[in-house]
Design a protein around this motif. Sequence first.
Motif, PDB file in Angstrom:
ATOM      1  N   PRO A 112       0.834  -1.374   0.048  1.00  0.00           N
ATOM      2  CA  PRO A 112      -0.149   0.008   0.049  1.00  0.00           C
ATOM      3  C   PRO A 112       0.848   1.249  -0.081  1.00  0.00           C
ATOM      4  CG  PRO A 112      -0.701  -1.599   1.774  1.00  0.00           C
ATOM      5  CD  PRO A 112       0.591  -2.037   1.037  1.00  0.00           C
ATOM      6  N   LEU A 113       0.216   2.636  -0.638  1.00  0.00           N
ATOM      7  CA  LEU A 113       0.813   3.679  -0.437  1.00  0.00           C
ATOM      8  C   LEU A 113       1.305   4.056   0.870  1.00  0.00           C
ATOM      9  CD1 LEU A 113      -0.995   5.423  -3.476  1.00  0.00           C
ATOM     10  CD2 LEU A 113       1.323   4.302  -3.755  1.00  0.00           C
ATOM     11  N   GLU A 114       2.558   4.435   1.269  1.00  0.00           N
ATOM     12  CA  GLU A 114       2.812   4.568   2.644  1.00  0.00           C
ATOM     13  C   GLU A 114       2.802   6.399   2.684  1.00  0.00           C
ATOM     14  OE1 GLU A 114       6.968   3.489   3.188  1.00  0.00           O
ATOM     15  OE2 GLU A 114       6.243   1.426   3.100  1.00  0.00           O
ATOM     16  N   VAL A 115       1.595   6.647   2.476  1.00  0.00           N
ATOM     17  CA  VAL A 115       1.077   8.063   2.659  1.00  0.00           C
ATOM     18  C   VAL A 115      -0.149   8.075   3.401  1.00  0.00           C
ATOM     19  CG1 VAL A 115       0.650  10.327   1.593  1.00  0.00           C
ATOM     20  CG2 VAL A 115       2.446   8.725   0.438  1.00  0.00           C
ATOM     21  N   ALA A 116      -0.227   8.979   4.209  1.00  0.00           N
ATOM     22  CA  ALA A 116      -1.465   8.893   5.181  1.00  0.00           C
ATOM     23  C   ALA A 116      -2.906   9.060   4.292  1.00  0.00           C
ATOM     24  CB  ALA A 116      -1.262  10.039   6.374  1.00  0.00           C
ATOM     25  N   VAL A 117      -2.737  10.096   3.468  1.00  0.00           N
ATOM     26  CA  VAL A 117      -3.971  10.413   2.639  1.00  0.00           C
ATOM     27  C   VAL A 117      -4.306   9.208   1.931  1.00  0.00           C
ATOM     28  CG1 VAL A 117      -5.009  11.806   0.953  1.00  0.00           C
ATOM     29  CG2 VAL A 117      -3.444  12.897   2.609  1.00  0.00           C
ATOM     30  N   PHE A 118      -3.144   8.450   1.348  1.00  0.00           N
ATOM     31  CA  PHE A 118      -3.822   7.408   0.411  1.00  0.00           C
ATOM     32  C   PHE A 118      -3.687   6.000   0.864  1.00  0.00           C
ATOM     33  CE2 PHE A 118      -1.412  10.737  -2.421  1.00  0.00           C
ATOM     34  CZ  PHE A 118      -2.576  10.868  -2.868  1.00  0.00           C
ATOM     35  N   GLN A 170       1.511   6.177 -18.919  1.00  0.00           N
ATOM     36  CA  GLN A 170       1.681   4.721 -18.171  1.00  0.00           C
ATOM     37  C   GLN A 170       3.120   4.493 -17.485  1.00  0.00           C
ATOM     38  OE1 GLN A 170      -0.445   1.022 -18.953  1.00  0.00           O
ATOM     39  NE2 GLN A 170       1.440   0.571 -19.955  1.00  0.00           N
ATOM     40  N   MET A 171       4.129   4.883 -18.304  1.00  0.00           N
ATOM     41  CA  MET A 171       5.516   4.783 -17.946  1.00  0.00           C
ATOM     42  C   MET A 171       5.691   5.863 -17.132  1.00  0.00           C
ATOM     43  SD  MET A 171       6.687   2.137 -19.538  1.00  0.00           S
ATOM     44  CE  MET A 171       6.568   1.172 -20.558  1.00  0.00           C
ATOM     45  N   VAL A 172       5.460   7.115 -17.293  1.00  0.00           N
ATOM     46  CA  VAL A 172       5.693   8.277 -16.336  1.00  0.00           C
ATOM     47  C   VAL A 172       4.933   8.044 -14.721  1.00  0.00           C
ATOM     48  CG1 VAL A 172       5.313  10.586 -15.812  1.00  0.00           C
ATOM     49  CG2 VAL A 172       6.174   9.795 -18.065  1.00  0.00           C
ATOM     50  N   ALA A 173       3.813   7.645 -14.971  1.00  0.00           N
ATOM     51  CA  ALA A 173       3.087   7.128 -13.562  1.00  0.00           C
ATOM     52  C   ALA A 173       3.931   6.145 -12.859  1.00  0.00           C
ATOM     53  CB  ALA A 173       1.860   6.734 -14.009  1.00  0.00           C
ATOM     54  N   LEU A 174       4.300   5.004 -13.522  1.00  0.00           N
ATOM     55  CA  LEU A 174       4.890   3.995 -12.978  1.00  0.00           C
ATOM     56  C   LEU A 174       6.279   4.472 -12.390  1.00  0.00           C
ATOM     57  CD1 LEU A 174       3.896   1.055 -15.023  1.00  0.00           C
ATOM     58  CD2 LEU A 174       3.257   1.648 -12.927  1.00  0.00           C
ATOM     59  N   ILE A 175       7.103   5.328 -13.025  1.00  0.00           N
ATOM     60  CA  ILE A 175       8.353   5.634 -12.632  1.00  0.00           C
ATOM     61  C   ILE A 175       8.150   6.587 -11.461  1.00  0.00           C
ATOM     62  CG2 ILE A 175      10.282   7.320 -13.143  1.00  0.00           C
ATOM     63  CD1 ILE A 175      10.097   6.275 -16.136  1.00  0.00           C
ATOM     64  N   ILE A 176       7.037   7.369 -11.256  1.00  0.00           N
ATOM     65  CA  ILE A 176       6.917   8.268 -10.187  1.00  0.00           C
ATOM     66  C   ILE A 176       6.647   7.402  -9.150  1.00  0.00           C
ATOM     67  CG2 ILE A 176       5.274  10.029  -9.189  1.00  0.00           C
ATOM     68  CD1 ILE A 176       5.116  11.228 -11.850  1.00  0.00           C
ATOM     69  N   LEU A 177       5.592   6.471  -9.161  1.00  0.00           N
ATOM     70  CA  LEU A 177       5.331   5.466  -7.982  1.00  0.00           C
ATOM     71  C   LEU A 177       6.307   4.712  -7.575  1.00  0.00           C
ATOM     72  CD1 LEU A 177       1.777   4.598  -9.552  1.00  0.00           C
ATOM     73  CD2 LEU A 177       2.182   6.104  -7.530  1.00  0.00           C
ATOM     74  N   LEU A 178       7.212   4.371  -8.387  1.00  0.00           N
ATOM     75  CA  LEU A 178       8.646   3.313  -8.072  1.00  0.00           C
ATOM     76  C   LEU A 178       9.218   4.258  -7.219  1.00  0.00           C
ATOM     77  CD1 LEU A 178       9.158   1.305 -11.045  1.00  0.00           C
ATOM     78  CD2 LEU A 178       8.191   0.381  -8.814  1.00  0.00           C
ATOM     79  N   ALA A 179       9.324   5.564  -7.663  1.00  0.00           N
ATOM     80  CA  ALA A 179      10.566   6.574  -7.026  1.00  0.00           C
ATOM     81  C   ALA A 179      10.094   7.005  -5.658  1.00  0.00           C
ATOM     82  CB  ALA A 179      10.817   7.583  -7.853  1.00  0.00           C
ATOM     83  N   CYS A 183       7.943   7.039   0.361  1.00  0.00           N
ATOM     84  CA  CYS A 183       7.270   8.538   0.760  1.00  0.00           C
ATOM     85  C   CYS A 183       7.416   8.766   2.152  1.00  0.00           C
ATOM     86  CB  CYS A 183       6.118   8.687   0.144  1.00  0.00           C
ATOM     87  SG  CYS A 183       5.637  10.436   0.115  1.00  0.00           S
ATOM     88  N   SER A 184       7.319   7.984   3.176  1.00  0.00           N
ATOM     89  CA  SER A 184       7.340   8.144   4.656  1.00  0.00           C
ATOM     90  C   SER A 184       8.624   8.588   5.133  1.00  0.00           C
ATOM     91  CB  SER A 184       7.030   6.805   5.225  1.00  0.00           C
ATOM     92  OG  SER A 184       7.755   5.793   4.851  1.00  0.00           O
ATOM     93  N   ALA A 189       4.458  14.010  -0.746  1.00  0.00           N
ATOM     94  CA  ALA A 189       3.393  13.365  -0.935  1.00  0.00           C
ATOM     95  C   ALA A 189       2.730  13.813  -2.279  1.00  0.00           C
ATOM     96  CB  ALA A 189       2.515  13.593   0.093  1.00  0.00           C
ATOM     97  N   ILE A 190       2.822  14.920  -2.693  1.00  0.00           N
ATOM     98  CA  ILE A 190       2.178  15.411  -4.047  1.00  0.00           C
ATOM     99  C   ILE A 190       2.646  14.737  -5.290  1.00  0.00           C
ATOM    100  CG2 ILE A 190       4.202  17.336  -4.292  1.00  0.00           C
ATOM    101  CD1 ILE A 190       1.645  19.022  -5.447  1.00  0.00           C
ATOM    102  N   LEU A 191       3.916  14.264  -5.021  1.00  0.00           N
ATOM    103  CA  LEU A 191       4.438  13.273  -6.230  1.00  0.00           C
ATOM    104  C   LEU A 191       3.838  11.944  -6.413  1.00  0.00           C
ATOM    105  CD1 LEU A 191       8.149  13.774  -6.406  1.00  0.00           C
ATOM    106  CD2 LEU A 191       6.623  14.651  -8.040  1.00  0.00           C
TER     107      LEU A 191
END
Length: 223
Positions: A112-118, A170-179, A183-184, A189-191
């Motif tokens: 799961p995304l390690e951001v409180a909001v998500f 799709q590629m840009v989204a996955l690169i951002i999510l992997l990078a 986040c914690s 978090a905006i990224l």
Amino acid sequence: MVAEMNIRELSISKNDRTSMPAIANSKFLTLPTILTLGRVASIPLLVATFFMDGWRGTVATTGIFTAAAVTDWLDGYIARKMKMKSTFGAFLDPVADKLMVSATLVLLCTRPLEVAVFGQFPWLLIIPSITIIGREITMSALREWAASQGSKLLEVVAVNNLGKWKTATQMVALIILLATRDCSRGGPAILVGSGVVLLYISAGLSLWSFVVYTREICKVLRR
């Protein structure tokens, strides 16, 4: 006799010229194909580094996927510019892309995304992931069926500009999510939010392009 020899030499040279494309197309390993095989071979490394703790694992995973995205564009560019297209390469390239993207989506869904909001919405990445993977499987089957029906249908399901925009998003989204998956540990978090939004946009483009392909197929079948 001299005339017969000249005619025979002309026929031989003509046969040689006509056989040259067949020889060129029969090449199994070209530089673009090697790059594509490299993408397939990097998938186990992607999985291994994804489950490494610390920033090194994040950097390695993001780097591997980014390199795969670059070679996805590079192998096609080389094949076109250097006239190194092959039947095997044309088959393997989309397969490698689907394997890499599907593996990355599945990996992201396992954590799961390690951001409180998500973090309160564990299904946030599952919905677009199922949409994208399901669309790719369906389109692969559709293209296989179109290839058996004739050239007209095959032209209809060829990759269009909408599909290219879908892939780029799709590629840009996955690169951002992997990078930003750690986040914690200080990542903005905006990224993460921008990566999620782009992934949903990619899923929407996937469905839209599928509808466009289906509509064009129906038009051809009605003729």
